[in-house]
Design an enzyme around this catalytic site. Structure first.
Site, short mmCIF file in Angstrom:
data_model
loop_
_atom_site.label_atom_id
_atom_site.label_comp_id
_atom_site.label_asym_id
_atom_site.label_seq_id
_atom_site.Cartn_x
_atom_site.Cartn_y
_atom_site.Cartn_z
N CYS A 62 -114.29 -67.57 -34.03
CA CYS A 62 -114.13 -66.27 -34.70
C CYS A 62 -112.80 -65.65 -34.30
O CYS A 62 -112.50 -65.54 -33.11
CB CYS A 62 -115.27 -65.33 -34.32
SG CYS A 62 -115.09 -63.67 -35.02
N CYS A 68 -113.54 -58.27 -29.84
CA CYS A 68 -114.84 -57.75 -30.24
C CYS A 68 -115.86 -57.88 -29.11
O CYS A 68 -115.86 -58.85 -28.35
CB CYS A 68 -115.34 -58.50 -31.47
SG CYS A 68 -116.96 -57.98 -32.06
N CYS A 71 -119.88 -60.85 -29.50
CA CYS A 71 -120.18 -62.16 -28.92
C CYS A 71 -119.53 -62.26 -27.54
O CYS A 71 -118.49 -61.65 -27.29
CB CYS A 71 -119.66 -63.29 -29.81
SG CYS A 71 -120.61 -63.51 -31.34
N CYS A 145 -118.20 -61.43 -40.49
CA CYS A 145 -118.82 -61.80 -39.22
C CYS A 145 -119.44 -63.18 -39.37
O CYS A 145 -120.43 -63.35 -40.09
CB CYS A 145 -119.88 -60.79 -38.80
SG CYS A 145 -120.70 -61.25 -37.25
N PHE A 273 -147.90 -55.10 -29.47
CA PHE A 273 -146.50 -54.88 -29.86
C PHE A 273 -146.22 -55.76 -31.09
O PHE A 273 -145.26 -56.54 -31.12
CB PHE A 273 -145.54 -55.20 -28.73
CG PHE A 273 -145.82 -54.47 -27.45
CD1 PHE A 273 -145.33 -53.19 -27.23
CD2 PHE A 273 -146.58 -55.05 -26.45
CE1 PHE A 273 -145.58 -52.50 -26.05
CE2 PHE A 273 -146.84 -54.39 -25.26
CZ PHE A 273 -146.35 -53.10 -25.05
N GLU A 293 -149.54 -51.65 -32.54
CA GLU A 293 -148.11 -51.34 -32.55
C GLU A 293 -147.94 -49.83 -32.59
O GLU A 293 -148.73 -49.12 -33.25
CB GLU A 293 -147.45 -52.00 -33.78
CG GLU A 293 -146.07 -51.52 -34.14
CD GLU A 293 -145.03 -51.82 -33.07
OE1 GLU A 293 -144.26 -50.91 -32.74
OE2 GLU A 293 -145.01 -52.96 -32.56
N ASP A 341 -145.53 -59.10 -27.23
CA ASP A 341 -144.12 -59.20 -27.62
C ASP A 341 -143.47 -57.83 -27.50
O ASP A 341 -143.12 -57.21 -28.51
CB ASP A 341 -144.01 -59.74 -29.05
CG ASP A 341 -142.56 -59.99 -29.46
OD1 ASP A 341 -141.69 -60.05 -28.56
OD2 ASP A 341 -142.30 -60.11 -30.67
N CYS A 367 -137.69 -60.67 -24.92
CA CYS A 367 -136.25 -60.79 -25.13
C CYS A 367 -135.49 -60.42 -23.86
O CYS A 367 -134.27 -60.26 -23.89
CB CYS A 367 -135.80 -59.94 -26.30
SG CYS A 367 -136.20 -58.19 -26.12
#
Length: 416
Positions: A62, A68, A71, A145, A273, A293, A341, A367
Site C-alpha cells: 500500500c 497511515c 495497517c 484502501c 453477546f 445482546e 462473543d 477479539c
C-alpha cells in the site's frame, strides 16, 4: 534530535522495542535486529530511516502504509508475520498461566474488510478525508484502501468525501462508516448534530445519486432505499445502522464454522453477546437457541430474520446488559452449551457465573487475547479444560487477532 538504535523485539501492538539508557522506546513499522534512526517523543519514536534492514522485511503493497495508522504489519514477510502473531497469543496465554496447544493461524481475510470508517476533518479551509496517522489526529488522505473488499476499495473515499461536502457547513469532525452489503452500501455518519429538514432532503438526494442502500446519522435512518442485507447462514439479516459486524465475510464464516462444529451435539444453546445473529442463525439449524445482546435493535433484526427463514429451530431473543446482568447460574444450567462473543473488554462477570454452573461446553470467541485469557482462566480454575485454542486472522495487516477457545467441563458438579 535523531538517534540510532537497534530493535530487539516486537511488542503486542507490532511496535519494535529498543532498549536505551533511558528505558524502552517503541518504534512503529520496524523488525527485530534492524538498526534504525528515530526521533523520540517520550517513550515512543518516529521512524526516520531503516539503516540495516532485517531479511524478514518486504516492500509494503500500500502506498499509504508509511504514513497511515490503519495497517501495522505490511513490512513483514508472510511467514514471519504468521509466526509473530501466533507467538503473541501463546505469550499472552502464558502470562495468564495457561498452557494450552495453540493451533495454526487461520487466514480469514478473504476479499478484505467489508466495513471501513473514514474520517472527515476541517483543520483548515480545506476538507481532509482519510485515516488517522499513527498516534495522531492528523488525517492521511487516501484515494483507495487495498485491504477492503473490492466494492469498497475505491468507492469508500468517494462516498465519504461526497457526504463531507454536504455536511461541511458547521465544519464538525465526521466519521463515515461504510459497509458493503449484498444490496449495496450502508452508510452511517457520526459527529453531526440534529439535522434540519433541508439537510435531510439534500441527504436523501445524495443517497440516490450515490445509489446507497441506506443512509443514517448516528443510527437515525435518513433514507433506506433497499434493505442492506447481510447473509448469515441461511438467513438474510438487516442489522441496525452502525451495529457490530465481523470484520470480513470469511472471518464470520470461519468463526461460525468453529462454533457450530463445537456445538454439534448440543440441543439447547445460549448465544451471549449475540449481535444480530451470525452464530445463532447457524446454530439454529440443529439446536434451539436463546440469543442475548444489549442492542435491542440487533435482537429485533435477528428475530425478524429467524422468522423469515425456513428450516430453523426455535430462536428466542433477550435484550440484556450482560456486563451488569449476566445470566445467572440457575439460568445457565438449562443449556447444553454456551457461546460467548463479547467486546474487547471481555466477559468477566459472565465467566464467573459460568464457572459456578453445570454447563458442559463453553465456546469463547474473543477479539482480545488478554481478556480471552482472563476469562478462560476463571473457567479453568473451576473445572473447565481448555481443549482447543484457534487463532483466526480476520484483522490481517494489524496486530489484532480473533481467538476461539473450546472449554469443556471435566467433572459435572453434583446437584445439591
Amino acid at each position: 534530535m535523531a538517534e540510532q538504535v537497534i530493535i530487539r523485539r516486537l511488542g503486542a501492538k507490532a511496535d519494535g522495542i529498543a532498549e536505551t539508557s533511558s528505558g524502552s522506546v517503541f518504534v512503529p513499522k520496524v523488525l527485530p535486529g534492524e538498526t534504525v534512526t528515530i526521533e523520540r517523543d517520550g517513550s515512543h519514536a518516529r521512524l526516520v530511516s531503516v539503516d540495516e534492514a532485517s531479511p524478514e522485511r518486504e516492500t509494503p503493497f500500500c502506498p499509504y502504509f508509511e504514513a497511515c495508522g490503519g495497517c501495522a504489519t505490511q513490512h513483514m514477510k508472510h511467514d514471519f508475520y504468521r509466526a509473530w502473531k501466533q507467538e503473541t497469543l501463546v505469550h499472552t496465554l502464558r502470562q495468564a498461566r495457561i498452557e494450552a496447544p495453540v493451533e495454526p493461524l487461520i487466514d480469514a481475510h478473504g476479499e478484505g474488510r467489508r466495513r471501513v470508517t473514514l474520517h472527515v476533518r476541517f483543520p483548515d479551509r480545506a476538507m481532509h478525508v482519510g485515516f488517522m496517522a499513527p498516534r495522531s489526529h492528523q488525517i492521511v488522505e487516501i484515494a483507495f484502501c487495498p485491504v477492503t473488499e473490492p466494492a469498497l476499495k475505491d468507492q469508500a473515499p468517494t462516498i465519504a468525501r461526497a457526504i463531507g461536502e454536504h455536511l461541511k457547513g458547521p465544519r464538525k469532525p465526521l466519521d463515515v462508516q461504510i459497509t458493503a452489503t449484498k444490496t449495496g452500501f450502508d452508510v452511517d455518519v457520526r459527529g453531526y448534530g440534529p439535522l434540519k429538514d433541508q439537510d435531510r432532503i439534500r441527504l436523501i438526494d445524495l443517497a440516490a445519486s450515490l445509489d446507497l442502500s441506506r443512509l443514517s446519522i448516528h443510527g437515525d435512518v435518513i433514507v433506506e432505499r433497499r434493505p442492506p442485507a447481510i447473509t448469515m447462514g441461511r438467513a438474510d439479516v438487516v442489522p441496525p445502522a452502525g451495529s457490530f459486524l465481523q470484520a470480513t465475510k470469511l472471518g464470520e464464516e470461519t468463526l461460525a464454522g468453529l462454533v457450530t462444529e463445537a456445538c454439534a451435539r448440543a440441543k439447547r444453546v445460549a448465544d451471549l453477546f449475540a449481535g444480530a445473529g451470525p452464530f445463532a442463525l447457524r446454530l439454529a439449524e440443529k439446536a434451539d437457541v436463546h440469543a442475548v445482546e444489549f442492542d435491542k435493535g440487533a435482537m429485533v433484526a435477528l428475530d425478524k430474520a429467524a422468522r423469515a427463514t425456513l428450516g430453523l429451530r426455535r430462536i428466542t431473543t433477550e435484550a440484556r446488559d450482560l456486563f451488569r446482568r449476566p445470566l445467572l447460574t440457575p439460568e445457565l444450567n438449562t443449556y447444553d452449551a454456551v457461546v460467548l462473543d463479547p467486546p474487547r473488554a471481555g466477559a468477566e462477570a459472565q465467566a464467573k457465573q459460568l464457572a459456578a454452573s453445570k454447563v458442559p461446553l463453553v465456546v469463547s470467541v474473543s477479539c482480545d487475547a488478554a481478556t480471552f485469557a482472563r476469562d478462560a482462566a476463571i473457567l479453568m480454575g473451576n473445572g473447565y479444560r481448555l481443549e482447543r485454542v484457534i487463532p483466526v486472522d480476520q484483522f490481517k495487516h494489524s496486530p489484532h487477532l480473533e481467538v476461539v477457545g473450546i472449554l469443556r467441563r471435566d467433572v459435572v458438579k453434583k446437584r445439591r
